[in-house]
Motif scaffolding. Sequence first.
Motif, PDB file in Angstrom:
ATOM      1  N   HIS A 252       0.831  -1.209   0.000  1.00 28.51           N
ATOM      2  CA  HIS A 252       0.000   0.000   0.000  1.00 28.51           C
ATOM      3  C   HIS A 252       0.862   1.254   0.000  1.00 28.51           C
ATOM      4  O   HIS A 252       0.610   2.192  -0.766  1.00 28.51           O
ATOM      5  CB  HIS A 252      -0.914  -0.018   1.229  1.00 28.51           C
ATOM      6  CG  HIS A 252      -1.656   1.263   1.446  1.00 28.51           C
ATOM      7  ND1 HIS A 252      -2.678   1.682   0.623  1.00 28.51           N
ATOM      8  CD2 HIS A 252      -1.507   2.235   2.400  1.00 28.51           C
ATOM      9  CE1 HIS A 252      -3.139   2.859   1.052  1.00 28.51           C
ATOM     10  NE2 HIS A 252      -2.444   3.203   2.108  1.00 28.51           N
ATOM     11  N   ASP A 253       1.879   1.276   0.827  1.00 28.74           N
ATOM     12  CA  ASP A 253       2.767   2.443   0.879  1.00 28.74           C
ATOM     13  C   ASP A 253       3.497   2.637  -0.448  1.00 28.74           C
ATOM     14  O   ASP A 253       3.675   3.769  -0.919  1.00 28.74           O
ATOM     15  CB  ASP A 253       3.782   2.284   2.015  1.00 28.74           C
ATOM     16  CG  ASP A 253       3.153   2.441   3.391  1.00 28.74           C
ATOM     17  OD1 ASP A 253       2.056   3.021   3.474  1.00 28.74           O
ATOM     18  OD2 ASP A 253       3.746   1.958   4.375  1.00 28.74           O
ATOM     19  N   ARG A 256       1.228   4.095  -3.362  1.00 28.68           N
ATOM     20  CA  ARG A 256       0.907   5.525  -3.270  1.00 28.68           C
ATOM     21  C   ARG A 256       1.885   6.380  -4.076  1.00 28.68           C
ATOM     22  O   ARG A 256       1.559   7.504  -4.458  1.00 28.68           O
ATOM     23  CB  ARG A 256       0.913   5.974  -1.806  1.00 28.68           C
ATOM     24  CG  ARG A 256      -0.230   5.416  -0.986  1.00 28.68           C
ATOM     25  CD  ARG A 256      -0.328   6.067   0.387  1.00 28.68           C
ATOM     26  NE  ARG A 256       0.861   5.838   1.195  1.00 28.68           N
ATOM     27  CZ  ARG A 256       1.739   6.766   1.516  1.00 28.68           C
ATOM     28  NH1 ARG A 256       1.616   8.002   1.035  1.00 28.68           N
ATOM     29  NH2 ARG A 256       2.785   6.489   2.283  1.00 28.68           N
ATOM     30  N   HIS A 257       3.070   5.852  -4.342  1.00 26.83           N
ATOM     31  CA  HIS A 257       4.090   6.618  -5.066  1.00 26.83           C
ATOM     32  C   HIS A 257       4.225   6.186  -6.529  1.00 26.83           C
ATOM     33  O   HIS A 257       5.019   6.774  -7.255  1.00 26.83           O
ATOM     34  CB  HIS A 257       5.441   6.454  -4.363  1.00 26.83           C
ATOM     35  CG  HIS A 257       5.446   6.915  -2.940  1.00 26.83           C
ATOM     36  ND1 HIS A 257       5.442   8.249  -2.583  1.00 26.83           N
ATOM     37  CD2 HIS A 257       5.419   6.213  -1.778  1.00 26.83           C
ATOM     38  CE1 HIS A 257       5.430   8.355  -1.269  1.00 26.83           C
ATOM     39  NE2 HIS A 257       5.417   7.138  -0.755  1.00 26.83           N
ATOM     40  N   ARG A 293      -8.002  -1.365   1.644  1.00 25.63           N
ATOM     41  CA  ARG A 293      -7.202  -0.135   1.730  1.00 25.63           C
ATOM     42  C   ARG A 293      -7.526   0.830   0.591  1.00 25.63           C
ATOM     43  O   ARG A 293      -6.847   1.838   0.425  1.00 25.63           O
ATOM     44  CB  ARG A 293      -5.708  -0.476   1.721  1.00 25.63           C
ATOM     45  CG  ARG A 293      -5.253  -1.222   2.973  1.00 25.63           C
ATOM     46  CD  ARG A 293      -3.781  -1.602   2.875  1.00 25.63           C
ATOM     47  NE  ARG A 293      -3.312  -2.312   4.052  1.00 25.63           N
ATOM     48  CZ  ARG A 293      -2.788  -1.729   5.122  1.00 25.63           C
ATOM     49  NH1 ARG A 293      -2.649  -0.414   5.160  1.00 25.63           N
ATOM     50  NH2 ARG A 293      -2.375  -2.458   6.140  1.00 25.63           N
ATOM     51  N   HIS A 295      -7.806   0.109  -2.903  1.00 23.60           N
ATOM     52  CA  HIS A 295      -7.265  -0.151  -4.232  1.00 23.60           C
ATOM     53  C   HIS A 295      -8.227  -1.006  -5.057  1.00 23.60           C
ATOM     54  O   HIS A 295      -8.990  -1.809  -4.510  1.00 23.60           O
ATOM     55  CB  HIS A 295      -5.915  -0.866  -4.133  1.00 23.60           C
ATOM     56  CG  HIS A 295      -4.863  -0.086  -3.411  1.00 23.60           C
ATOM     57  ND1 HIS A 295      -4.228   1.008  -3.962  1.00 23.60           N
ATOM     58  CD2 HIS A 295      -4.345  -0.230  -2.159  1.00 23.60           C
ATOM     59  CE1 HIS A 295      -3.361   1.499  -3.098  1.00 23.60           C
ATOM     60  NE2 HIS A 295      -3.407   0.773  -1.995  1.00 23.60           N
TER      61      HIS A 295
END
Length: 307
Positions: A252-253, A256-257, A293, A295
């Motif tokens: 997930h982290d 995000r990028h 989350r 997505h």
Amino acid sequence: MTDEVPAVTYPSGIPRPVFEPPASVPELLVLTGMSGAGRTKVAAVLADLGWYVVDNLPPHLLSGLVSAHVAGDAQRRLAAVVDVRGGEFFQDLDPVVDELETQGVPVRVLFLDASDASLVRRFEEARRPHPLQGEGTILEGIARERDKVAAVRDRADLVIDTSALNVHQLRDVVTAEVADEVPELQINVLSFGFKNGLPTDADFVADVRFLDNPHWQPELRPLTGLDAAVRDHVLASDGAAEFIDGYSSVIHDALRHYRAHDKHSVTIAVGCTGGRHRSVAIAEALGAALRERGHQVRTTHRDRPLS
């Protein structure tokens, strides 16, 4: 005797019949500007956003392009890249755009510009000549092009200076200007068996062979991770819950990028020995955790036997 359809003659001397658009006409975006300012990149961004993009089109063919597009897939917005590669036909662009607008076609002109220093550097890095350079220098070619495109730049609806923009920043600027909405990142969680080789398109690879293997349970062996008995067995294994929670958080982290690096899709591969039991169950559970989350996720199973 009926009157003949009047013709519009552009400066190049090529007559075109007047285009009479239907009630609903797709927006036409004319993408133009200085050579080396990023037209190819912007055209790719438009295509990724769902636009129908035509490159290096002579301006006098724009009305025919709009007409053909209306007859085909009029729901997709239309973009045409027009630049000095068209030679003398480039000078037709102003009157062609004027004529389309008088006929009710919504036209926007997007002009990409950059400083002379930036353009020279880009041509030198690419090791290719400027299209108008001839026997002269790159800078002389740039000067000739500026003269040719000055009128189009003045009438442009949007001018983007790309001098200080990297490819990711340019994409963000264009997307903000033309996109109705930014497409979701496409996420595929793929199960596989290591014995059959790694998936060639995997961005992330997780190894779940540390979990208890249902293969050694006679009643579970003929089943797959999509069957409740196998799924429950795998998810009850020591470390399974912790893995799903921790790995989904890491993914997930990272996701995000991804947009900042021009990624449109990502494949997360989850492997066990044969790709039938553990990897299938964990891939389904990981997909569900990522959906929670926020997505959009699909799960596929490369090596699971067909039922």
